[in-house]
Design a protein around this motif. Structure first.
Motif, PDB file in Angstrom:
ATOM      1  N   VAL A  64       0.826  -1.210   0.000  1.00 43.35           N
ATOM      2  CA  VAL A  64       0.000   0.000   0.000  1.00 43.35           C
ATOM      3  C   VAL A  64       0.864   1.266   0.000  1.00 43.35           C
ATOM      4  O   VAL A  64       0.482   2.295  -0.571  1.00 43.35           O
ATOM      5  N   GLN A  65       2.018   1.196   0.631  1.00 45.02           N
ATOM      6  CA  GLN A  65       2.955   2.317   0.586  1.00 45.02           C
ATOM      7  C   GLN A  65       3.624   2.405  -0.783  1.00 45.02           C
ATOM      8  O   GLN A  65       3.835   3.508  -1.326  1.00 45.02           O
ATOM      9  N   LEU A  66       3.942   1.255  -1.347  1.00 46.55           N
ATOM     10  CA  LEU A  66       4.539   1.199  -2.673  1.00 46.55           C
ATOM     11  C   LEU A  66       3.601   1.802  -3.717  1.00 46.55           C
ATOM     12  O   LEU A  66       4.050   2.445  -4.672  1.00 46.55           O
ATOM     13  N   PHE A  67       2.297   1.622  -3.527  1.00 49.50           N
ATOM     14  CA  PHE A  67       1.325   2.207  -4.446  1.00 49.50           C
ATOM     15  C   PHE A  67       1.474   3.726  -4.466  1.00 49.50           C
ATOM     16  O   PHE A  67       1.486   4.352  -5.530  1.00 49.50           O
ATOM     17  N   TYR A  68       1.571   4.332  -3.287  1.00 46.84           N
ATOM     18  CA  TYR A  68       1.725   5.792  -3.214  1.00 46.84           C
ATOM     19  C   TYR A  68       2.992   6.229  -3.933  1.00 46.84           C
ATOM     20  O   TYR A  68       2.991   7.183  -4.718  1.00 46.84           O
ATOM     21  N   LEU A 114      -6.006  -5.960  -5.565  1.00 46.70           N
ATOM     22  CA  LEU A 114      -7.423  -6.352  -5.557  1.00 46.70           C
ATOM     23  C   LEU A 114      -7.572  -7.847  -5.845  1.00 46.70           C
ATOM     24  O   LEU A 114      -8.373  -8.535  -5.212  1.00 46.70           O
ATOM     25  N   ARG A 115      -6.783  -8.337  -6.772  1.00 43.78           N
ATOM     26  CA  ARG A 115      -6.878  -9.758  -7.153  1.00 43.78           C
ATOM     27  C   ARG A 115      -6.493 -10.668  -5.991  1.00 43.78           C
ATOM     28  O   ARG A 115      -7.077 -11.748  -5.812  1.00 43.78           O
ATOM     29  N   HIS A 116      -5.551 -10.240  -5.186  1.00 41.50           N
ATOM     30  CA  HIS A 116      -5.081 -11.080  -4.076  1.00 41.50           C
ATOM     31  C   HIS A 116      -5.652 -10.637  -2.727  1.00 41.50           C
ATOM     32  O   HIS A 116      -5.160 -11.059  -1.671  1.00 41.50           O
ATOM     33  N   LYS A 117      -6.680  -9.809  -2.779  1.00 38.70           N
ATOM     34  CA  LYS A 117      -7.471  -9.440  -1.590  1.00 38.70           C
ATOM     35  C   LYS A 117      -6.693  -8.644  -0.554  1.00 38.70           C
ATOM     36  O   LYS A 117      -7.040  -8.657   0.637  1.00 38.70           O
ATOM     37  N   LYS A 123     -11.063   2.084  -3.334  1.00 38.51           N
ATOM     38  CA  LYS A 123     -11.221   3.262  -2.479  1.00 38.51           C
ATOM     39  C   LYS A 123     -10.436   3.130  -1.182  1.00 38.51           C
ATOM     40  O   LYS A 123     -10.061   4.136  -0.571  1.00 38.51           O
ATOM     41  N   GLU A 124     -10.178   1.900  -0.758  1.00 41.22           N
ATOM     42  CA  GLU A 124      -9.478   1.685   0.504  1.00 41.22           C
ATOM     43  C   GLU A 124      -8.080   2.298   0.500  1.00 41.22           C
ATOM     44  O   GLU A 124      -7.557   2.674   1.556  1.00 41.22           O
ATOM     45  N   ILE A 125      -7.480   2.411  -0.676  1.00 38.63           N
ATOM     46  CA  ILE A 125      -6.122   2.953  -0.732  1.00 38.63           C
ATOM     47  C   ILE A 125      -6.093   4.404  -0.264  1.00 38.63           C
ATOM     48  O   ILE A 125      -5.055   4.898   0.203  1.00 38.63           O
TER      49      ILE A 125
END
Length: 267
Positions: A64-68, A114-117, A123-125
């Motif tokens: 989730v940090q990597l996404f940012y 999303l694929r790996h839940k 929106k959660e990101i």
């Protein structure tokens, strides 16, 4: 769900080993410190953590940090492009290719999460708070884009941080395949970041590593690696801020510190 395909294959040429060697020799003044520092980062606790995860879900704190980070960096590259002065217009294709190649990567990561839940919905990101260390790493790139010092940008972003990114994905990509969760997102970075990490050096001139300018550029590249390492460890709740001598070796930060294990504190 929107189908997302990567632009990377159409942007990055295959690496020419002879060209790579030529550039490494020509720019040994900064390549060697970068390689020394990036090797030290590979031996730090984050990579042990990656080796021990048993499922994609355990990678969530990092993902989730990597996404940012992944979503923000192309914008910084666009800023570098958009603020290029007329005198530097010949660099615009270089900056544009890098930005274009990175532009959809965060979407690839989102689809993987999303694929790996790891997330129930995209929106959660928005509820994720980037760590101060993640912000610091990204903000360094903003600083460089505003400064418009081509050599600092190349050694810090294209060479220092991208070198570390390449080593990160060389570990994470096979780990995800081992867990049955391999994905284009991880795989393409092994190739793309290797392309970035050295080839950009052809756009700058060699410096005497003992000169004020040479020392300034080496220090900036190593600052990027410091912030990258601090960022990775903040993702797993480990406090670590390694600093480097100008040859890329780790500075000792305490009388009894003999190795990197003594340099971090679990929060």
């Amino acid at each position: 769900m929107t189908n997302v395909t990567s632009t990377t294959a159409s942007v990055y040429e295959a690496l020419d080993v002879n060209e790579l060697e030529r550039i490494c020799v020509k720019h040994a003044w900064v390549v060697e410190p970068i390689f020394n520092a990036s090797k030290a980062v590979q031996e730090m606790p984050f990579f042990e953590w990656v080796s021990e995860i048993k499922s994609p879900l355990q990678f969530k704190p990092a993902a989730v940090q990597l996404f940012y980070h992944s979503a923000t960096f192309p914008k910084v590259m666009g800023l570098m492009l958009g603020t290029t002065p007329m005198s530097e217009n010949h660099m615009m294709p270089f900056y544009a290719k890098h930005a274009y190649g990175e532009a959809d990567h965060h979407e690839l990561l989102m689809h993987w999460m999303l694929r790996h839940k790891l997330l129930n919905n995209r929106k959660e990101i928005e509820n994720v708070v980037p760590t101060p260390e993640t912000n610091a790493c990204v903000n360094l790139a903003y600083q460089l884009a505003i400064e418009q010092d081509r050599a600092k940008w190349v050694v810090t972003i294209n060479s220092g941080i991208e070198r570390c990114s390449n080593e990160f994905f060389k570990v994470v990509a096979p780990k995800m395949h081992e867990l049955g969760a391999g994905d284009t997102y991880f795989d393409i970075h092994v190739e793309a970041d290797e392309h970035h990490s050295i080839m950009g050096m052809d756009y700058i001139e060699p410096e005497d590593p003992e000169s004020p300018r040479g020392r300034q550029l080496i220090a900036k590249a190593l600052e990027g690696i410091t912030l990258w390492a601090a960022m990775l460890h903040s993702w797993i709740d480990v406090e670590l801020f390694p600093t480097f001598n100008l040859d890329g070796t780790l500075k000792k930060r305490g009388r009894n510190e003999e190795n990197i294990q003594n340099m971090y504190i679990i929060r």
